[in-house]
Design a protein around this motif. Structure first.
Motif, mmCIF file in Angstrom:
data_model
loop_
_atom_site.group_PDB
_atom_site.id
_atom_site.type_symbol
_atom_site.label_atom_id
_atom_site.label_comp_id
_atom_site.label_asym_id
_atom_site.label_seq_id
_atom_site.Cartn_x
_atom_site.Cartn_y
_atom_site.Cartn_z
ATOM 1 N N CYS A 33 0.823 -1.209 0.000
ATOM 2 C CA CYS A 33 0.000 0.000 0.000
ATOM 3 C C CYS A 33 0.864 1.269 0.000
ATOM 4 O O CYS A 33 2.057 1.220 0.304
ATOM 5 C CB CYS A 33 -0.906 -0.017 1.233
ATOM 6 N N TYR B 288 -6.463 10.010 -0.569
ATOM 7 C CA TYR B 288 -6.867 10.900 0.523
ATOM 8 C C TYR B 288 -5.907 12.099 0.509
ATOM 9 O O TYR B 288 -4.707 11.943 0.826
ATOM 10 C CB TYR B 288 -6.764 10.132 1.848
ATOM 11 N N ARG C 70 1.183 10.483 1.264
ATOM 12 C CA ARG C 70 1.353 9.541 0.142
ATOM 13 C C ARG C 70 0.266 9.737 -0.926
ATOM 14 O O ARG C 70 0.098 8.890 -1.797
ATOM 15 C CB ARG C 70 1.313 8.094 0.665
ATOM 16 N N VAL D 268 -7.436 3.973 -1.940
ATOM 17 C CA VAL D 268 -7.629 4.130 -0.491
ATOM 18 C C VAL D 268 -8.180 5.526 -0.184
ATOM 19 O O VAL D 268 -7.565 6.535 -0.536
ATOM 20 C CB VAL D 268 -6.299 3.908 0.267
ATOM 21 N N GLN E 288 -10.800 1.094 -0.711
ATOM 22 C CA GLN E 288 -10.581 0.836 0.720
ATOM 23 C C GLN E 288 -11.113 2.046 1.466
ATOM 24 O O GLN E 288 -10.660 3.173 1.239
ATOM 25 C CB GLN E 288 -9.088 0.641 0.961
ATOM 26 N N HIS F 238 -11.196 3.942 4.690
ATOM 27 C CA HIS F 238 -10.338 3.968 5.873
ATOM 28 C C HIS F 238 -10.816 4.980 6.920
ATOM 29 O O HIS F 238 -10.100 5.310 7.861
ATOM 30 C CB HIS F 238 -8.906 4.320 5.439
ATOM 31 N N LEU G 179 -10.131 -4.663 6.882
ATOM 32 C CA LEU G 179 -8.711 -4.437 7.166
ATOM 33 C C LEU G 179 -8.586 -3.880 8.567
ATOM 34 O O LEU G 179 -9.312 -2.964 8.941
ATOM 35 C CB LEU G 179 -8.149 -3.469 6.119
ATOM 36 N N TYR H 30 -4.533 8.625 9.809
ATOM 37 C CA TYR H 30 -5.491 7.553 9.548
ATOM 38 C C TYR H 30 -4.789 6.239 9.201
ATOM 39 O O TYR H 30 -5.334 5.166 9.431
ATOM 40 C CB TYR H 30 -6.423 7.960 8.402
ATOM 41 N N GLY H 31 -3.606 6.330 8.613
ATOM 42 C CA GLY H 31 -2.930 5.090 8.217
ATOM 43 C C GLY H 31 -1.459 5.334 7.967
ATOM 44 O O GLY H 31 -0.966 6.463 8.095
ATOM 45 N N THR I 202 1.068 4.305 9.727
ATOM 46 C CA THR I 202 1.725 4.741 10.976
ATOM 47 C C THR I 202 2.988 3.930 11.298
ATOM 48 O O THR I 202 3.830 4.370 12.064
ATOM 49 C CB THR I 202 0.770 4.579 12.180
ATOM 50 N N GLY I 203 3.061 2.713 10.776
ATOM 51 C CA GLY I 203 4.194 1.849 11.106
ATOM 52 C C GLY I 203 4.091 1.231 12.494
ATOM 53 O O GLY I 203 5.040 0.632 12.999
ATOM 54 N N LYS I 204 2.932 1.365 13.110
ATOM 55 C CA LYS I 204 2.757 0.842 14.482
ATOM 56 C C LYS I 204 1.909 -0.435 14.484
ATOM 57 O O LYS I 204 0.919 -0.537 13.779
ATOM 58 C CB LYS I 204 2.044 1.884 15.353
ATOM 59 N N GLY J 199 -0.773 -2.626 9.778
ATOM 60 C CA GLY J 199 -0.261 -1.890 10.928
ATOM 61 C C GLY J 199 1.092 -2.397 11.401
ATOM 62 O O GLY J 199 1.195 -3.414 12.082
ATOM 63 N N ASP K 13 -1.009 -6.503 4.848
ATOM 64 C CA ASP K 13 -0.934 -5.211 4.182
ATOM 65 C C ASP K 13 0.220 -4.425 4.783
ATOM 66 O O ASP K 13 0.357 -4.366 6.002
ATOM 67 C CB ASP K 13 -2.269 -4.480 4.409
ATOM 68 N N VAL K 14 1.040 -3.819 3.925
ATOM 69 C CA VAL K 14 2.190 -3.077 4.434
ATOM 70 C C VAL K 14 2.399 -1.804 3.628
ATOM 71 O O VAL K 14 2.155 -1.776 2.425
ATOM 72 C CB VAL K 14 3.471 -3.950 4.391
HETATM 73 O O1 LIG Z 1 -0.686 5.461 4.205
HETATM 74 C C1 LIG Z 1 -1.307 6.504 4.396
HETATM 75 O O2 LIG Z 1 -0.763 7.614 4.372
HETATM 76 C C2 LIG Z 1 -2.774 6.450 4.664
HETATM 77 C C3 LIG Z 1 -3.459 7.631 4.905
HETATM 78 C C4 LIG Z 1 -4.813 7.623 5.137
HETATM 79 C C5 LIG Z 1 -5.499 6.434 5.151
HETATM 80 C C6 LIG Z 1 -4.837 5.234 4.925
HETATM 81 C C7 LIG Z 1 -3.482 5.222 4.689
HETATM 82 N N1 LIG Z 1 -2.804 4.025 4.516
HETATM 83 C C8 LIG Z 1 -3.528 2.802 4.455
HETATM 84 C C9 LIG Z 1 -2.867 1.513 4.409
HETATM 85 O O3 LIG Z 1 -3.491 0.558 3.952
HETATM 86 C C10 LIG Z 1 -1.536 1.223 5.051
HETATM 87 O O4 LIG Z 1 -0.960 0.189 4.357
HETATM 88 C C11 LIG Z 1 -1.773 0.829 6.500
HETATM 89 O O5 LIG Z 1 -2.192 1.962 7.195
HETATM 90 C C12 LIG Z 1 -0.506 0.242 7.153
HETATM 91 O O6 LIG Z 1 0.536 1.149 7.201
HETATM 92 P P1 LIG Z 1 1.944 0.740 7.860
HETATM 93 O O7 LIG Z 1 1.731 0.580 9.327
HETATM 94 O O8 LIG Z 1 2.822 1.884 7.526
HETATM 95 O O9 LIG Z 1 2.383 -0.526 7.189
#
Ligand SMILES: O=C(O)c1ccccc1NCC(=O)[C@H](O)[C@H](O)COP(=O)(O)O
Length: 203
Positions: free
Chosen positions: A7, A31, A36, A58, A79, A81, A121, A130-131, A133-135, A156, A176-177
């Motif tokens: 992603c 978004y 991104r 997304v 997706q 989110h 998801l 929203y996403g 975060t790398g956490k 996540g 998902d990464v």
């Molecule tokens: O990635 C973003 O900036 C983002 C922003 C708003 C909504 C969703 C977003 N990402 C969605 C994803 O599916 C990511 O793969 C997911 O959040 C996991 O991210 P990560 O922890 O960095 O692998």
């Protein structure tokens, strides 16, 4: 074998490489507040380079017009989110929806109706974003969701080093990464993408 969704793709070369390495799904962020976010004029090339994978747009709380415009552009799935309700998903065509839930300390309460969606998801809750975060969140909560029969995309904080353990513990339909395979924000690292997909699919 577990499916892999890469992603937060912002460049055609990253999409092409991910698909060549065996990614099943490619996600592009539509978004505008995300770092991104990909502009409409840059999406065509990414979609072309993603041929062979399922292409996912997304969104966070989009309008119905935005969703249909993404389908017209060539995305296969959306997706959702944000805080989208089942009624909205039905209007999109629920079978073309991956509904994201952000998990904090409490277990997510996911309505049965989401079994009609392409998938659900689970991502990590953060106040800041929203996403992407790398956490990581507590996988026990994800395990319970998978056990209830939802088609689960586990997300996540996944990376090459923890994806195998995640798959073994949670038994998701897909992993998902995003940031876990980045070199820098929005730019994927070939070595990480390849090793992530290999690890995930090695089981
Ligand atoms: O990635 C973003 O900036 C983002 C922003 C708003 C909504 C969703 C977003 N990402 C969605 C994803 O599916 C990511 O793969 C997911 O959040 C996991 O991210 P990560 O922890 O960095 O692998």
């Amino acid at each position: 074998m577990v499916k892999v969704k890469i992603c937060g793709i912002t460049r055609p070369e990253d999409a092409e490489f991910a698909v060549r390495m065996g990614a099943d799904y490619v996600g592009v962020i539509l978004y505008p507040k995300s770092p991104r976010f990909v502009l409409p004029e840059d999406r065509k090339e990414i979609l072309r380079a993603s041929e062979g994978a399922v292409k996912v747009a997304v969104f966070v709380n989009p309008t119905l017009e935005e969703v249909f415009s993404a389908f017209e552009e060539g995305f296969d799935l959306v997706q959702l989110h944000g805080e989208e309700e089942p009624g909205f998903a039905y209007k999109c065509g629920i079978e073309r929806v991956i509904k994201a839930f952000r998990v904090g300390k409490k277990p997510p309460d996911i309505e049965e109706v989401w079994k009609e969606a392409h998938g659900v998801l689970l991502d990590t809750y953060s106040e800041k974003a929203y996403g992407g975060t790398g956490k990581v969140f507590n996988w026990e909560l994800a395990k319970a969701v998978a056990r209830k029969g939802f088609r689960l995309f586990l997300s996540g904080g996944l990376k090459t080093e923890n994806v195998k353990e995640a798959v073994l513990k949670v038994r998701p339909y897909a992993v998902d990464v995003s940031s876990g395979v980045e070199l820098e924000l929005g730019v994927k690292d070939k070595i990480k993408v390849e090793s992530f997909i290999k690890e995930a699919k090695s089981l």
